[in-house]
Design an enzyme around this catalytic site. Structure first.
Site, PDB file in Angstrom:
ATOM      1  N   GLY A  48      29.567-109.379  76.028  1.00 57.95           N
ATOM      2  CA  GLY A  48      28.933-108.123  76.414  1.00 57.95           C
ATOM      3  C   GLY A  48      29.881-107.098  77.015  1.00 57.95           C
ATOM      4  O   GLY A  48      29.474-105.988  77.317  1.00 57.95           O
ATOM      5  N   HIS A  49      31.161-107.443  77.178  1.00 57.21           N
ATOM      6  CA  HIS A  49      32.110-106.535  77.860  1.00 57.21           C
ATOM      7  C   HIS A  49      33.399-106.438  77.067  1.00 57.21           C
ATOM      8  O   HIS A  49      34.401-107.030  77.468  1.00 57.21           O
ATOM      9  CB  HIS A  49      32.397-107.060  79.263  1.00 57.21           C
ATOM     10  CG  HIS A  49      33.005-106.052  80.188  1.00 57.21           C
ATOM     11  ND1 HIS A  49      34.355-105.805  80.265  1.00 57.21           N
ATOM     12  CD2 HIS A  49      32.435-105.228  81.095  1.00 57.21           C
ATOM     13  CE1 HIS A  49      34.592-104.890  81.191  1.00 57.21           C
ATOM     14  NE2 HIS A  49      33.435-104.527  81.712  1.00 57.21           N
ATOM     15  N   PHE A  50      33.531-105.777  76.079  1.00 57.36           N
ATOM     16  CA  PHE A  50      32.548-105.055  75.268  1.00 57.36           C
ATOM     17  C   PHE A  50      32.641-105.634  73.872  1.00 57.36           C
ATOM     18  O   PHE A  50      33.758-105.926  73.437  1.00 57.36           O
ATOM     19  CB  PHE A  50      32.870-103.558  75.265  1.00 57.36           C
ATOM     20  CG  PHE A  50      32.851-102.954  76.650  1.00 57.36           C
ATOM     21  CD1 PHE A  50      31.639-102.575  77.212  1.00 57.36           C
ATOM     22  CD2 PHE A  50      34.003-102.800  77.387  1.00 57.36           C
ATOM     23  CE1 PHE A  50      31.610-102.004  78.484  1.00 57.36           C
ATOM     24  CE2 PHE A  50      33.971-102.246  78.657  1.00 57.36           C
ATOM     25  CZ  PHE A  50      32.778-101.848  79.210  1.00 57.36           C
TER      26      PHE A  50
END
Length: 144
Positions: A48-50
């Site tokens: 999720g990052h990224f």
């Protein structure tokens, strides 16, 4: 003194996915240490990052520095079995993005330790370039 990940886990309580130091390549217990975190695309936070441009979150770089500091302190007999917790982060600067494939070279020097409260200066490098620096303050507490 050198430590591998198994030996590190005998000193600090962190485990996957939150163990952020793979080995200690140099250490004077109670004084200083140099640790390595090999950053891979398999790290859970990269989902999720990224997703399209994976970057290690800065707070996790600081946590990796804190874990090396914990090894320095909790590697001594009098602090064995304690739990290290943050009490402050000062003068934190991020200078370079840390991405999959990087080896994070973490240098920690203890500047004070009295009555269970410690202070340390930390720097993290990638390929000899400063990625992060911070002053860390922490307490060693008894486990519940």
């Amino acid at each position: 003194m050198n430590l591998n990940s198994i030996e590190i886990q005998k000193i600090i309580p962190h485990r996957y996915p939150f163990l952020l130091v793979d080995k200690i390549i140099d250490m004077e217990v109670g004084k200083r240490a140099v640790g390595i975190k090999n950053v891979t695309i398999n790290e859970p936070f990269f989902q999720g990052h990224f997703p399209d441009q994976p970057i290690m979150p800065g707070v996790l770089i600081v946590e990796a520095m804190a874990q090396v500091a914990a090894v320095i302190c909790m590697g001594s007999e009098e602090n064995e079995g304690k739990l290290g917790v943050f009490t402050g982060i000062d003068n934190c600067k991020f200078r370079k993005q840390v991405v999959p494939g990087d080896a994070l070279h973490i240098e920690i020097e203890m500047t004070a330790f009295r009555r269970g409260i410690g202070k340390a200066e930390g720097k993290a490098y990638v390929d000899g370039q400063l990625a992060c620096s911070a002053s860390l303050t922490f307490a060693l507490i008894d486990k519940a």
